[in-house]
Every structure is written in structure tokens, then in C-alpha cells.
Design a protein around this motif. Structure first.
Motif, PDB file in Angstrom:
ATOM      1  N   LEU A   9       0.836  -1.208   0.000  1.00 58.00           N
ATOM      2  CA  LEU A   9       0.000   0.000   0.000  1.00 58.00           C
ATOM      3  C   LEU A   9       0.867   1.252   0.000  1.00 58.00           C
ATOM      4  O   LEU A   9       0.539   2.220  -0.663  1.00 58.00           O
ATOM      5  CB  LEU A   9      -0.943  -0.032   1.199  1.00 58.00           C
ATOM      6  N   GLN A  10       1.974   1.195   0.749  1.00 55.93           N
ATOM      7  CA  GLN A  10       2.878   2.344   0.839  1.00 55.93           C
ATOM      8  C   GLN A  10       3.348   2.790  -0.544  1.00 55.93           C
ATOM      9  O   GLN A  10       3.363   3.978  -0.842  1.00 55.93           O
ATOM     10  CB  GLN A  10       4.072   1.980   1.719  1.00 55.93           C
ATOM     11  N   LYS A  11       3.699   1.829  -1.369  1.00 55.59           N
ATOM     12  CA  LYS A  11       4.191   2.119  -2.714  1.00 55.59           C
ATOM     13  C   LYS A  11       3.138   2.871  -3.529  1.00 55.59           C
ATOM     14  O   LYS A  11       3.444   3.848  -4.213  1.00 55.59           O
ATOM     15  CB  LYS A  11       4.586   0.812  -3.398  1.00 55.59           C
ATOM     16  N   TYR A  12       1.886   2.456  -3.412  1.00 56.15           N
ATOM     17  CA  TYR A  12       0.816   3.072  -4.190  1.00 56.15           C
ATOM     18  C   TYR A  12       0.466   4.465  -3.671  1.00 56.15           C
ATOM     19  O   TYR A  12       0.192   5.370  -4.461  1.00 56.15           O
ATOM     20  CB  TYR A  12      -0.423   2.172  -4.196  1.00 56.15           C
ATOM     21  N   VAL A  13       0.506   4.623  -2.381  1.00 60.98           N
ATOM     22  CA  VAL A  13       0.231   5.948  -1.809  1.00 60.98           C
ATOM     23  C   VAL A  13       1.330   6.922  -2.218  1.00 60.98           C
ATOM     24  O   VAL A  13       1.049   8.071  -2.575  1.00 60.98           O
ATOM     25  CB  VAL A  13       0.090   5.868  -0.264  1.00 60.98           C
ATOM     26  N   SER A  14       2.568   6.481  -2.202  1.00 60.07           N
ATOM     27  CA  SER A  14       3.678   7.338  -2.620  1.00 60.07           C
ATOM     28  C   SER A  14       3.531   7.753  -4.076  1.00 60.07           C
ATOM     29  O   SER A  14       3.746   8.920  -4.432  1.00 60.07           O
ATOM     30  CB  SER A  14       5.014   6.625  -2.418  1.00 60.07           C
ATOM     31  N   LYS A  15       3.148   6.816  -4.925  1.00 55.11           N
ATOM     32  CA  LYS A  15       2.938   7.139  -6.342  1.00 55.11           C
ATOM     33  C   LYS A  15       1.790   8.132  -6.506  1.00 55.11           C
ATOM     34  O   LYS A  15       1.884   9.073  -7.292  1.00 55.11           O
ATOM     35  CB  LYS A  15       2.649   5.870  -7.143  1.00 55.11           C
ATOM     36  N   ALA A  16       0.713   7.901  -5.769  1.00 51.56           N
ATOM     37  CA  ALA A  16      -0.439   8.804  -5.855  1.00 51.56           C
ATOM     38  C   ALA A  16      -0.071  10.201  -5.362  1.00 51.56           C
ATOM     39  O   ALA A  16      -0.507  11.205  -5.937  1.00 51.56           O
ATOM     40  CB  ALA A  16      -1.611   8.246  -5.042  1.00 51.56           C
ATOM     41  N   LEU A  17       0.754  10.283  -4.316  1.00 53.93           N
ATOM     42  CA  LEU A  17       1.184  11.590  -3.805  1.00 53.93           C
ATOM     43  C   LEU A  17       2.096  12.306  -4.796  1.00 53.93           C
ATOM     44  O   LEU A  17       2.142  13.538  -4.813  1.00 53.93           O
ATOM     45  CB  LEU A  17       1.879  11.441  -2.449  1.00 53.93           C
ATOM     46  N   ASN A  18       2.821  11.557  -5.612  1.00 50.94           N
ATOM     47  CA  ASN A  18       3.619  12.193  -6.662  1.00 50.94           C
ATOM     48  C   ASN A  18       2.719  12.890  -7.678  1.00 50.94           C
ATOM     49  O   ASN A  18       3.078  13.920  -8.221  1.00 50.94           O
ATOM     50  CB  ASN A  18       4.513  11.172  -7.367  1.00 50.94           C
ATOM     51  N   LEU A  19       1.549  12.296  -7.922  1.00 49.67           N
ATOM     52  CA  LEU A  19       0.600  12.888  -8.865  1.00 49.67           C
ATOM     53  C   LEU A  19      -0.226  14.006  -8.226  1.00 49.67           C
ATOM     54  O   LEU A  19      -0.558  14.982  -8.881  1.00 49.67           O
ATOM     55  CB  LEU A  19      -0.345  11.805  -9.406  1.00 49.67           C
ATOM     56  N   GLY A  54       0.535   9.470   6.376  1.00 52.03           N
ATOM     57  CA  GLY A  54       0.881   9.654   7.785  1.00 52.03           C
ATOM     58  C   GLY A  54       0.531   8.435   8.623  1.00 52.03           C
ATOM     59  O   GLY A  54       1.327   8.002   9.464  1.00 52.03           O
ATOM     60  N   LYS A  55      -0.624   7.863   8.378  1.00 48.35           N
ATOM     61  CA  LYS A  55      -1.031   6.663   9.114  1.00 48.35           C
ATOM     62  C   LYS A  55      -0.099   5.490   8.819  1.00 48.35           C
ATOM     63  O   LYS A  55       0.257   4.730   9.718  1.00 48.35           O
ATOM     64  CB  LYS A  55      -2.473   6.291   8.773  1.00 48.35           C
ATOM     65  N   LEU A  56       0.281   5.350   7.557  1.00 44.16           N
ATOM     66  CA  LEU A  56       1.207   4.271   7.190  1.00 44.16           C
ATOM     67  C   LEU A  56       2.555   4.461   7.877  1.00 44.16           C
ATOM     68  O   LEU A  56       3.156   3.495   8.355  1.00 44.16           O
ATOM     69  CB  LEU A  56       1.368   4.186   5.675  1.00 44.16           C
ATOM     70  N   TYR A  57       3.021   5.694   7.928  1.00 44.55           N
ATOM     71  CA  TYR A  57       4.272   5.963   8.639  1.00 44.55           C
ATOM     72  C   TYR A  57       4.145   5.603  10.123  1.00 44.55           C
ATOM     73  O   TYR A  57       5.042   4.994  10.702  1.00 44.55           O
ATOM     74  CB  TYR A  57       4.683   7.428   8.499  1.00 44.55           C
ATOM     75  N   GLU A  58       3.036   5.991  10.729  1.00 40.03           N
ATOM     76  CA  GLU A  58       2.824   5.655  12.150  1.00 40.03           C
ATOM     77  C   GLU A  58       2.825   4.148  12.363  1.00 40.03           C
ATOM     78  O   GLU A  58       3.466   3.646  13.289  1.00 40.03           O
ATOM     79  CB  GLU A  58       1.500   6.243  12.650  1.00 40.03           C
ATOM     80  N   GLU A  59       2.096   3.442  11.526  1.00 36.05           N
ATOM     81  CA  GLU A  59       1.995   1.993  11.678  1.00 36.05           C
ATOM     82  C   GLU A  59       3.339   1.293  11.520  1.00 36.05           C
ATOM     83  O   GLU A  59       3.557   0.243  12.102  1.00 36.05           O
ATOM     84  CB  GLU A  59       0.979   1.425  10.693  1.00 36.05           C
ATOM     85  N   SER A  60       4.235   1.899  10.751  1.00 30.80           N
ATOM     86  CA  SER A  60       5.558   1.303  10.568  1.00 30.80           C
ATOM     87  C   SER A  60       6.568   1.824  11.587  1.00 30.80           C
ATOM     88  O   SER A  60       7.735   1.439  11.550  1.00 30.80           O
ATOM     89  CB  SER A  60       6.059   1.548   9.141  1.00 30.80           C
ATOM     90  N   GLY A  61       6.130   2.702  12.493  1.00 30.75           N
ATOM     91  CA  GLY A  61       7.023   3.243  13.510  1.00 30.75           C
ATOM     92  C   GLY A  61       7.868   4.406  13.037  1.00 30.75           C
ATOM     93  O   GLY A  61       8.794   4.824  13.717  1.00 30.75           O
ATOM     94  N   ASN A  62       7.549   4.972  11.893  1.00 36.93           N
ATOM     95  CA  ASN A  62       8.291   6.109  11.357  1.00 36.93           C
ATOM     96  C   ASN A  62       7.601   7.403  11.816  1.00 36.93           C
ATOM     97  O   ASN A  62       7.001   8.120  11.028  1.00 36.93           O
ATOM     98  CB  ASN A  62       8.369   6.025   9.835  1.00 36.93           C
ATOM     99  N   TYR A  63       7.722   7.672  13.113  1.00 32.67           N
ATOM    100  CA  TYR A  63       7.005   8.783  13.732  1.00 32.67           C
ATOM    101  C   TYR A  63       7.498  10.146  13.270  1.00 32.67           C
ATOM    102  O   TYR A  63       6.714  11.095  13.211  1.00 32.67           O
ATOM    103  CB  TYR A  63       7.072   8.666  15.254  1.00 32.67           C
ATOM    104  N   ALA A  64       8.774  10.260  12.929  1.00 29.99           N
ATOM    105  CA  ALA A  64       9.304  11.548  12.475  1.00 29.99           C
ATOM    106  C   ALA A  64       8.662  11.953  11.152  1.00 29.99           C
ATOM    107  O   ALA A  64       8.267  13.112  10.971  1.00 29.99           O
ATOM    108  CB  ALA A  64      10.822  11.490  12.349  1.00 29.99           C
TER     109      ALA A  64
END
Length: 181
Positions: free
Chosen positions: A1-11, A23-33
């Protein structure tokens, strides 16, 4: 899902729904920064959003926890001191945001617990004790002043419980930049 969200954000780099999902995906992976950066950006566009304020509060809190725990494991006193200072800055930043969340949702036990820990970690023992009393009054279990803080997951419900991190996030702080406002 992360890959697709990143691509969509590029567009669509300013799509708030995509940014929120990122942001939620980052939180779920522990990437709080990274999550914190996104939610600060979203909050700047929506300064009355309680949801974004909650994310900012918990991401600052979780970064404080990560640096506290990293400091406790560090053998080099100088480096441990740097981690402690980073933790302190994140907890200090979390406190007013958590208080704002609690002014909107006074019965949000998770945020009372986060606030109590932040007070404890910043040496505010009287505030810690007062917050612990509020936790007890809400039916929660009082926090120990000598316990290591634990991570908290975002939950939109008012009755959320700390420590509900899904999967196994990467808890390394190696790639987290030093604190900046």
C-alpha cells in the motif's frame, strides 16, 4: 500500500486524504518523524482539526519514548545524554498539544496517560501526580513513576488504550533527524 500511496502523492502532492493515509502508514511502521512532518503540514492547513492535533501529540510523544528508551540502552554517557535531550524536547513539545486535545476530549484516557508520562519524563512530579489522579478518576490504572514509557498508537475513539501498535514497527531512531520545531 505504501508504494501506491507514494505514487499517488507524486501525482497529487497536496491531496489531504492521501497525505493522511501516508501519515497513518508511517505511524503503523514506527516512522514517527515522517508521520509528524505530514501531520504538521495537514494541521497548518486545518488548524482546528482535532484528529491532526491528536496525531501530532502522539507522534511527538512516541519520538520522546523512542529517544528515552534509546538513551537507556546507550553505554556512551555523552550519546545517552544527547538522546535524553532529544526525548525531553519531544515530550515538552507534546505537552501543550496533548493539553489541547484534552480540552476538547476531557475523558480521553490515552491522552491523560500520555500527558502523565510526558510530565514524568520532564520532571514535573506534581503535574504527574495530578494527572495520575485524573487517570484513576476516569477508571484507568495509575502509572508508576519509575516505569519506562511505552509507545501509544493513534486511535480515533475516546476510550483507546495505549500500546496497541499493530505489526512490529521499526523502533530504530538511527534515521530520525534531531529535534526541530
Amino acid at each position: 500500500l505504501q508504494k501506491y500511496v507514494s505514487k499517488a502523492l507524486n501525482l497529487k502532492p497536496n491531496d489531504q486524504n492521501l497525505m493522511n493515509l501516508q501519515g497513518k502508514l508511517y505511524e503503523e511502521s514506527g516512522n514517527y518523524a515522517e508521520a509528524l512532518k505530514i501531520y504538521k503540514s495537514l494541521f497548518s492547513k486545518n488548524p482546528t482539526s482535532l484528529t491532526y492535533a491528536k496525531h501530532i501529540a502522539l507522534n511527538n510523544y512516541n519520538l520522546g519514548v523512542l529517544f528515552t528508551n534509546k538513551a537507556s540502552l546507550e553505554n556512551d554517557r555523552r550519546i545517552a545524554s544527547q538522546y535524553d535531550n532529544q526525548a525531553l524536547l519531544y515530550f515538552e513539545t507534546a505537552i501543550p498539544v496533548i493539553k489541547d486535545v484534552l480540552s476538547a476530549e476531557p475523558a480521553a484516557l490515552q491522552y491523560h496517560q500520555a500527558l502523565a508520562v510526558a510530565y514524568q519524563m520532564t520532571g514535573r512530579e506534581k503535574d504527574f501526580d495530578a494527572e495520575n489522579q485524573k487517570i484513576s478518576n476516569l477508571g484507568g490504572r495509575s502509572l508508576s513513576s519509575d516505569a519506562m514509557p511505552s509507545l501509544m498508537a493513534f486511535s480515533p475513539s475516546k476510550s483507546s488504550v495505549p500500546g496497541n501498535i499493530s505489526d512490529k514497527p521499526d523502533l530504530s531512531t538511527d534515521n530520525i533527524p534531531l529535534y526541530s520545531q
